[in-house]
Design a protein around this motif. Structure first.
Motif, PDB file in Angstrom:
ATOM      1  N   MET A  84       1.237  21.324  -2.510  1.00  0.00           N
ATOM      2  CA  MET A  84       0.418  20.380  -1.747  1.00  0.00           C
ATOM      3  C   MET A  84      -0.129  19.290  -2.656  1.00  0.00           C
ATOM      4  O   MET A  84      -0.120  18.105  -2.316  1.00  0.00           O
ATOM      5  N   PHE A  85      -0.593  19.701  -3.829  1.00  0.00           N
ATOM      6  CA  PHE A  85      -1.164  18.765  -4.806  1.00  0.00           C
ATOM      7  C   PHE A  85      -0.130  17.693  -5.187  1.00  0.00           C
ATOM      8  O   PHE A  85      -0.429  16.498  -5.158  1.00  0.00           O
ATOM      9  N   TRP A  86       1.088  18.103  -5.511  1.00  0.00           N
ATOM     10  CA  TRP A  86       2.131  17.117  -5.908  1.00  0.00           C
ATOM     11  C   TRP A  86       2.368  16.131  -4.774  1.00  0.00           C
ATOM     12  O   TRP A  86       2.501  14.934  -4.989  1.00  0.00           O
ATOM     13  N   MET A  87       2.450  16.648  -3.543  1.00  0.00           N
ATOM     14  CA  MET A  87       2.770  15.781  -2.408  1.00  0.00           C
ATOM     15  C   MET A  87       1.626  14.838  -2.060  1.00  0.00           C
ATOM     16  O   MET A  87       1.835  13.786  -1.458  1.00  0.00           O
ATOM     17  N   MET A  88       0.404  15.226  -2.414  1.00  0.00           N
ATOM     18  CA  MET A  88      -0.759  14.425  -2.063  1.00  0.00           C
ATOM     19  C   MET A  88      -1.093  13.375  -3.123  1.00  0.00           C
ATOM     20  O   MET A  88      -2.114  12.701  -3.038  1.00  0.00           O
ATOM     21  N   LEU A  89      -0.218  13.265  -4.142  1.00  0.00           N
ATOM     22  CA  LEU A  89      -0.387  12.237  -5.173  1.00  0.00           C
ATOM     23  C   LEU A  89       0.684  11.161  -4.978  1.00  0.00           C
ATOM     24  O   LEU A  89       1.771  11.446  -4.481  1.00  0.00           O
ATOM     25  N   SER A  90       0.356   9.939  -5.374  1.00  0.00           N
ATOM     26  CA  SER A  90       1.327   8.846  -5.247  1.00  0.00           C
ATOM     27  C   SER A  90       1.128   7.808  -6.341  1.00  0.00           C
ATOM     28  O   SER A  90      -0.003   7.472  -6.679  1.00  0.00           O
ATOM     29  N   PRO A  91       2.240   7.275  -6.875  1.00  0.00           N
ATOM     30  CA  PRO A  91       2.146   6.180  -7.854  1.00  0.00           C
ATOM     31  C   PRO A  91       1.648   4.878  -7.213  1.00  0.00           C
ATOM     32  O   PRO A  91       1.269   3.952  -7.924  1.00  0.00           O
ATOM     33  N   GLU A  92       1.667   4.824  -5.880  1.00  0.00           N
ATOM     34  CA  GLU A  92       1.184   3.619  -5.192  1.00  0.00           C
ATOM     35  C   GLU A  92      -0.337   3.683  -5.143  1.00  0.00           C
ATOM     36  O   GLU A  92      -0.926   4.424  -4.343  1.00  0.00           O
ATOM     37  N   GLU A  93      -0.962   2.895  -6.020  1.00  0.00           N
ATOM     38  CA  GLU A  93      -2.393   3.060  -6.296  1.00  0.00           C
ATOM     39  C   GLU A  93      -3.311   2.605  -5.157  1.00  0.00           C
ATOM     40  O   GLU A  93      -2.965   1.721  -4.390  1.00  0.00           O
ATOM     41  N   ASN A  94      -4.502   3.217  -5.188  1.00  0.00           N
ATOM     42  CA  ASN A  94      -5.642   2.766  -4.378  1.00  0.00           C
ATOM     43  C   ASN A  94      -5.379   2.685  -2.881  1.00  0.00           C
ATOM     44  O   ASN A  94      -5.771   1.725  -2.215  1.00  0.00           O
ATOM     45  N   GLN A  95      -4.711   3.689  -2.359  1.00  0.00           N
ATOM     46  CA  GLN A  95      -4.556   3.809  -0.909  1.00  0.00           C
ATOM     47  C   GLN A  95      -5.876   4.297  -0.310  1.00  0.00           C
ATOM     48  O   GLN A  95      -6.708   4.866  -1.010  1.00  0.00           O
ATOM     49  N   LYS A  96      -6.017   4.083   0.998  1.00  0.00           N
ATOM     50  CA  LYS A  96      -7.199   4.572   1.720  1.00  0.00           C
ATOM     51  C   LYS A  96      -6.756   5.248   3.020  1.00  0.00           C
ATOM     52  O   LYS A  96      -5.694   4.923   3.555  1.00  0.00           O
ATOM     53  N   PRO A  97      -7.558   6.180   3.532  1.00  0.00           N
ATOM     54  CA  PRO A  97      -7.223   6.799   4.812  1.00  0.00           C
ATOM     55  C   PRO A  97      -7.151   5.737   5.905  1.00  0.00           C
ATOM     56  O   PRO A  97      -7.879   4.736   5.847  1.00  0.00           O
ATOM     57  N   SER A  98      -6.278   5.972   6.893  1.00  0.00           N
ATOM     58  CA  SER A  98      -6.170   5.022   8.005  1.00  0.00           C
ATOM     59  C   SER A  98      -6.096   5.782   9.334  1.00  0.00           C
ATOM     60  O   SER A  98      -5.950   7.009   9.357  1.00  0.00           O
ATOM     61  N   GLY A  99      -6.178   5.025  10.423  1.00  0.00           N
ATOM     62  CA  GLY A  99      -6.000   5.584  11.762  1.00  0.00           C
ATOM     63  C   GLY A  99      -6.990   6.700  12.086  1.00  0.00           C
ATOM     64  O   GLY A  99      -8.172   6.626  11.754  1.00  0.00           O
ATOM     65  N   LYS A 100      -6.457   7.751  12.727  1.00  0.00           N
ATOM     66  CA  LYS A 100      -7.314   8.877  13.149  1.00  0.00           C
ATOM     67  C   LYS A 100      -7.984   9.576  11.981  1.00  0.00           C
ATOM     68  O   LYS A 100      -9.094  10.099  12.095  1.00  0.00           O
ATOM     69  N   LEU A 101      -7.277   9.622  10.843  1.00  0.00           N
ATOM     70  CA  LEU A 101      -7.857  10.269   9.659  1.00  0.00           C
ATOM     71  C   LEU A 101      -9.116   9.529   9.217  1.00  0.00           C
ATOM     72  O   LEU A 101     -10.160  10.143   8.961  1.00  0.00           O
ATOM     73  N   LYS A 102      -9.024   8.218   9.136  1.00  0.00           N
ATOM     74  CA  LYS A 102     -10.187   7.411   8.739  1.00  0.00           C
ATOM     75  C   LYS A 102     -11.339   7.617   9.725  1.00  0.00           C
ATOM     76  O   LYS A 102     -12.484   7.832   9.320  1.00  0.00           O
ATOM     77  N   GLN A 103     -11.001   7.576  11.017  1.00  0.00           N
ATOM     78  CA  GLN A 103     -12.046   7.751  12.045  1.00  0.00           C
ATOM     79  C   GLN A 103     -12.753   9.090  11.892  1.00  0.00           C
ATOM     80  O   GLN A 103     -13.975   9.181  12.014  1.00  0.00           O
ATOM     81  N   SER A 104     -11.974  10.144  11.639  1.00  0.00           N
ATOM     82  CA  SER A 104     -12.568  11.480  11.546  1.00  0.00           C
ATOM     83  C   SER A 104     -13.393  11.645  10.277  1.00  0.00           C
ATOM     84  O   SER A 104     -14.434  12.302  10.290  1.00  0.00           O
ATOM     85  N   ILE A 105     -12.928  11.057   9.180  1.00  0.00           N
ATOM     86  CA  ILE A 105     -13.705  11.107   7.930  1.00  0.00           C
ATOM     87  C   ILE A 105     -15.019  10.344   8.108  1.00  0.00           C
ATOM     88  O   ILE A 105     -16.090  10.826   7.717  1.00  0.00           O
ATOM     89  N   ASP A 106     -14.932   9.169   8.722  1.00  0.00           N
ATOM     90  CA  ASP A 106     -16.151   8.378   8.960  1.00  0.00           C
ATOM     91  C   ASP A 106     -17.133   9.152   9.847  1.00  0.00           C
ATOM     92  O   ASP A 106     -18.339   9.177   9.597  1.00  0.00           O
ATOM     93  N   ARG A 107     -16.598   9.815  10.875  1.00  0.00           N
ATOM     94  CA  ARG A 107     -17.454  10.562  11.801  1.00  0.00           C
ATOM     95  C   ARG A 107     -18.125  11.752  11.105  1.00  0.00           C
ATOM     96  O   ARG A 107     -19.312  12.006  11.272  1.00  0.00           O
TER      97      ARG A 107
END
Ligand code: MN3
Length: 204
Positions: A84-107
């Protein structure tokens, strides 16, 4: 049925300067593969030997004899958590949650920054070796930690959407005792695009 290491979706040096190539190589080649090899040894000849995935093993976990549970917890946990850890990392820097994930984190946390602050402080404060998690359970996000290689999803009802390895082997070469600096670095290379898609998929 022998489990094999999953290929990393990027090169060992792809997460520089946040995670250094040497740490990634040792972590993947020695620690991760070590857990898989010990899991293969532990399950050989047992009732779970023919199961084809860790998912199937976790589903059977509560019914296993306690000595096998102990081994699955250590080595199957080591396998699952690192994948899970390997898959949850990315060389594409500084991404942010979006869509439903962002809404739920904000809530559930108030904001992304408030989530990051709680996650970072719990990860930094975890005594000894273990993992920090963003966990979805009963329709709500919380930050949790587990000791050693315990897999947070073992109960069958907690779904992890972020995993951070806070064993010293994950950061000591580059960060020595400065675990908070490693945690801060981690937040630059989280694969939020993929995690957001996964959350959307599982919460339609
Ligand atoms: Mn590790």
């Amino acid at each position: 049925m022998l489990f094999k290491a999953d290929a990393l979706p990027y090169k060992f040096d792809a997460l520089e300067p946040y995670f250094d190539a040497k740490t990634m190589e040792i972590h993947y080649e020695k620690h991760y593969k070590g857990y898989i090899s010990k899991l293969n040894d532990a399950k050989a000849g047992t009732e779970i030997d023919e199961l084809e995935s860790m998912h199937a093993i976790w589903e059977r976990y509560s019914t296993l004899p306690s000595d096998l549970q102990t081994k699955v917890n250590k080595f199957g946990g080591g396998y699952t958590n690192h994948y899970m850890f390997w898959m949850m990392l990315s060389p594409e820097e500084n991404q942010k949650p979006s869509g439903k994930l962002k809404q739920s984190i904000d809530r559930d946390f108030g904001s992304y920054d408030a989530f990051k602050s709680e996650f970072s402080s719990k990860a930094a404060g975890l005594f000894g070796s273990g993992w920090a998690w963003l966990v979805w359970k009963d329709g709500k996000f919380t930050v949790q930690t587990t000791a050693n290689q315990e897999f947070i999803g073992r109960d069958g009802v907690s779904s992890p959407y972020l995993a951070l390895d806070v064993w010293e082997h994950a950061y000591y070469l580059k960060y020595q005792n400065k675990r908070p600096d490693y945690i801060e670095a981690f937040f630059n290379i989280i694969n939020w695009n993929w995690i957001s898609e996964m959350f959307e998929e599982y919460n339609k």
